[in-house]
Design an enzyme around this catalytic site. Sequence first.
Site, PDB file in Angstrom:
ATOM      1  N   ASN A   8       7.522   0.885   0.789  1.00  0.00           N
ATOM      2  CA  ASN A   8       7.114   1.617   2.093  1.00  0.00           C
ATOM      3  C   ASN A   8       6.052   0.551   3.011  1.00  0.00           C
ATOM      4  O   ASN A   8       4.883   0.070   2.821  1.00  0.00           O
ATOM      5  CB  ASN A   8       5.825   2.691   1.860  1.00  0.00           C
ATOM      6  CG  ASN A   8       5.642   2.945   3.789  1.00  0.00           C
ATOM      7  OD1 ASN A   8       6.202   2.521   4.571  1.00  0.00           O
ATOM      8  ND2 ASN A   8       4.848   3.664   3.051  1.00  0.00           N
ATOM      9  N   LYS A  10       5.649  -0.141   5.370  1.00  0.00           N
ATOM     10  CA  LYS A  10       4.977   0.419   6.868  1.00  0.00           C
ATOM     11  C   LYS A  10       5.501  -0.844   8.077  1.00  0.00           C
ATOM     12  O   LYS A  10       6.399  -0.864   8.330  1.00  0.00           O
ATOM     13  CB  LYS A  10       3.675   0.275   6.783  1.00  0.00           C
ATOM     14  CG  LYS A  10       2.969   0.983   5.125  1.00  0.00           C
ATOM     15  CD  LYS A  10       1.962   1.442   4.850  1.00  0.00           C
ATOM     16  CE  LYS A  10       0.896   2.089   3.896  1.00  0.00           C
ATOM     17  NZ  LYS A  10       0.273   1.861   3.681  1.00  0.00           N
ATOM     18  N   HIS A  95       4.110  11.036   5.483  1.00  0.00           N
ATOM     19  CA  HIS A  95       3.233  10.595   4.849  1.00  0.00           C
ATOM     20  C   HIS A  95       1.560  10.556   6.012  1.00  0.00           C
ATOM     21  O   HIS A  95       1.345  10.419   6.674  1.00  0.00           O
ATOM     22  CB  HIS A  95       3.851   8.696   5.410  1.00  0.00           C
ATOM     23  CG  HIS A  95       2.811   7.870   4.321  1.00  0.00           C
ATOM     24  ND1 HIS A  95       2.522   7.279   4.949  1.00  0.00           N
ATOM     25  CD2 HIS A  95       3.890   7.444   3.314  1.00  0.00           C
ATOM     26  CE1 HIS A  95       0.975   6.809   3.930  1.00  0.00           C
ATOM     27  NE2 HIS A  95       1.987   6.023   3.476  1.00  0.00           N
ATOM     28  N   GLU A  97       0.068   8.451   7.538  1.00  0.00           N
ATOM     29  CA  GLU A  97      -0.496   7.694   8.428  1.00  0.00           C
ATOM     30  C   GLU A  97       0.053   8.221   9.824  1.00  0.00           C
ATOM     31  O   GLU A  97      -0.543   8.389  10.415  1.00  0.00           O
ATOM     32  CB  GLU A  97      -0.219   6.313   8.436  1.00  0.00           C
ATOM     33  CG  GLU A  97      -0.971   5.286   6.885  1.00  0.00           C
ATOM     34  CD  GLU A  97      -0.632   4.650   6.050  1.00  0.00           C
ATOM     35  OE1 GLU A  97       0.368   4.134   6.892  1.00  0.00           O
ATOM     36  OE2 GLU A  97      -1.769   4.173   5.591  1.00  0.00           O
ATOM     37  N   GLU A 167       0.397  11.709  -2.608  1.00  0.00           N
ATOM     38  CA  GLU A 167      -0.179   9.944  -2.601  1.00  0.00           C
ATOM     39  C   GLU A 167      -2.049  10.789  -2.181  1.00  0.00           C
ATOM     40  O   GLU A 167      -1.579  11.879  -0.885  1.00  0.00           O
ATOM     41  CB  GLU A 167       0.476   9.773  -0.840  1.00  0.00           C
ATOM     42  CG  GLU A 167       1.477   8.945  -1.448  1.00  0.00           C
ATOM     43  CD  GLU A 167       1.619   8.613  -0.445  1.00  0.00           C
ATOM     44  OE1 GLU A 167       2.220   6.811  -0.988  1.00  0.00           O
ATOM     45  OE2 GLU A 167       2.365   7.720   1.033  1.00  0.00           O
ATOM     46  N   GLY A 173      -4.068   2.310   0.384  1.00  0.00           N
ATOM     47  CA  GLY A 173      -4.670   1.162   0.384  1.00  0.00           C
ATOM     48  C   GLY A 173      -5.939   0.175   1.008  1.00  0.00           C
ATOM     49  O   GLY A 173      -6.244  -0.184   0.936  1.00  0.00           O
ATOM     50  N   SER A 207      -2.565   2.583  -4.021  1.00  0.00           N
ATOM     51  CA  SER A 207      -3.428   1.427  -4.419  1.00  0.00           C
ATOM     52  C   SER A 207      -2.660   0.959  -6.231  1.00  0.00           C
ATOM     53  O   SER A 207      -3.273   0.702  -6.620  1.00  0.00           O
ATOM     54  CB  SER A 207      -4.546   1.643  -4.864  1.00  0.00           C
ATOM     55  OG  SER A 207      -4.938   1.634  -3.672  1.00  0.00           O
TER      56      SER A 207
HETATM   57  C1  PEP Z   1       1.744   4.021   0.632  1.00  0.00           C
HETATM   58  O1  PEP Z   1       2.176   3.495   1.769  1.00  0.00           O
HETATM   59  O2  PEP Z   1       2.360   5.595   0.948  1.00  0.00           O
HETATM   60  C2  PEP Z   1       0.836   3.074  -0.258  1.00  0.00           C
HETATM   61  C3  PEP Z   1       0.491   4.315  -0.949  1.00  0.00           C
HETATM   62  O3  PEP Z   1       0.196   2.171   0.208  1.00  0.00           O
HETATM   63  P1  PEP Z   1      -0.354   1.800  -0.767  1.00  0.00           P
HETATM   64  O4  PEP Z   1       0.512   1.319  -2.216  1.00  0.00           O
HETATM   65  O5  PEP Z   1      -1.003  -0.090  -0.447  1.00  0.00           O
HETATM   66  O6  PEP Z   1      -1.634   2.127  -1.140  1.00  0.00           O
END
Ligand code: PEP
Length: 248
Positions: A8, A10, A95, A97, A167, A173, A207
């Site tokens: 992803n 983003k 997601h 975000e 998640e 992140g 992460s």
């Molecule tokens: C994500 O973008 O869904 C995500 C889990 O980001 P990260 O791996 O940076 O934590």
Amino acid sequence: MTRIVVGNWKMHETSAQASVLARGIAAALADEPRSATVVLAPPFTALEAVRKSIHGTHLVLGAQTMHWADEGAFTGEISPPMLLELGVRYVILGHSERRRYCGEVDAEINRKVRAALGHGLVPIVAVGESEQERDAGITDERVTAQIRAAFEGVAATDLRNAVVAYEPVWAIGTGRNCDPQEADRVMGTIRASIPGLESTPFLYGGSVSPANFASYLARANCQGGLVGGASLDSASFAQLVHLAERGT
Ligand code: PEP
């Protein structure tokens, strides 16, 4: 079950940058036939460039969200047929975000999930608890409510055409990845919450890195990863794919 690794990106990578990254990933993975499904989800503006860059490889194109309608007066939105025309096969929906910054709510996510399935796109449905919800001891309640809402009205037989991503919001992140055993437990709870999810691939996200990914893949409920930060570096992302392919 086939393992899946989703990058992803983003709101990173212009079209030109995305081409370079996609080519770098393709080159890093050119060594052997793929046993895992590898999805790159760039921003909308880079879909065409990435499509060209991965042409002839095993890499698959994904999108980060979409609207549920085929067309209409929805300024700024992108429809399922528009994604299909660009060769997109997977779409991340719900997601955290999008929920947090764009005000997406469960009912909209459900419309999007049904639209994706109706168009033959594979929805990657993201659910997860906030830090406050975890501290309050309502993680299971929260994620099962999210998943039931996302799949409301979807036939049990269609659930195998979807992917679920667990998640934890506090792990995205932040570098604070969820304990793999706990992630496996929550994914098991989500899986058991709707009949039909038994053969749906589940991804862990939050992460993920080359240093921790294997401990998730070793768990029964985890078939791969939804990866943010580590997907923006071709060498790290290729390492994650190699880990996913190990032992399959
Ligand atoms: C994500 O973008 O869904 C995500 C889990 O980001 P990260 O791996 O940076 O934590």
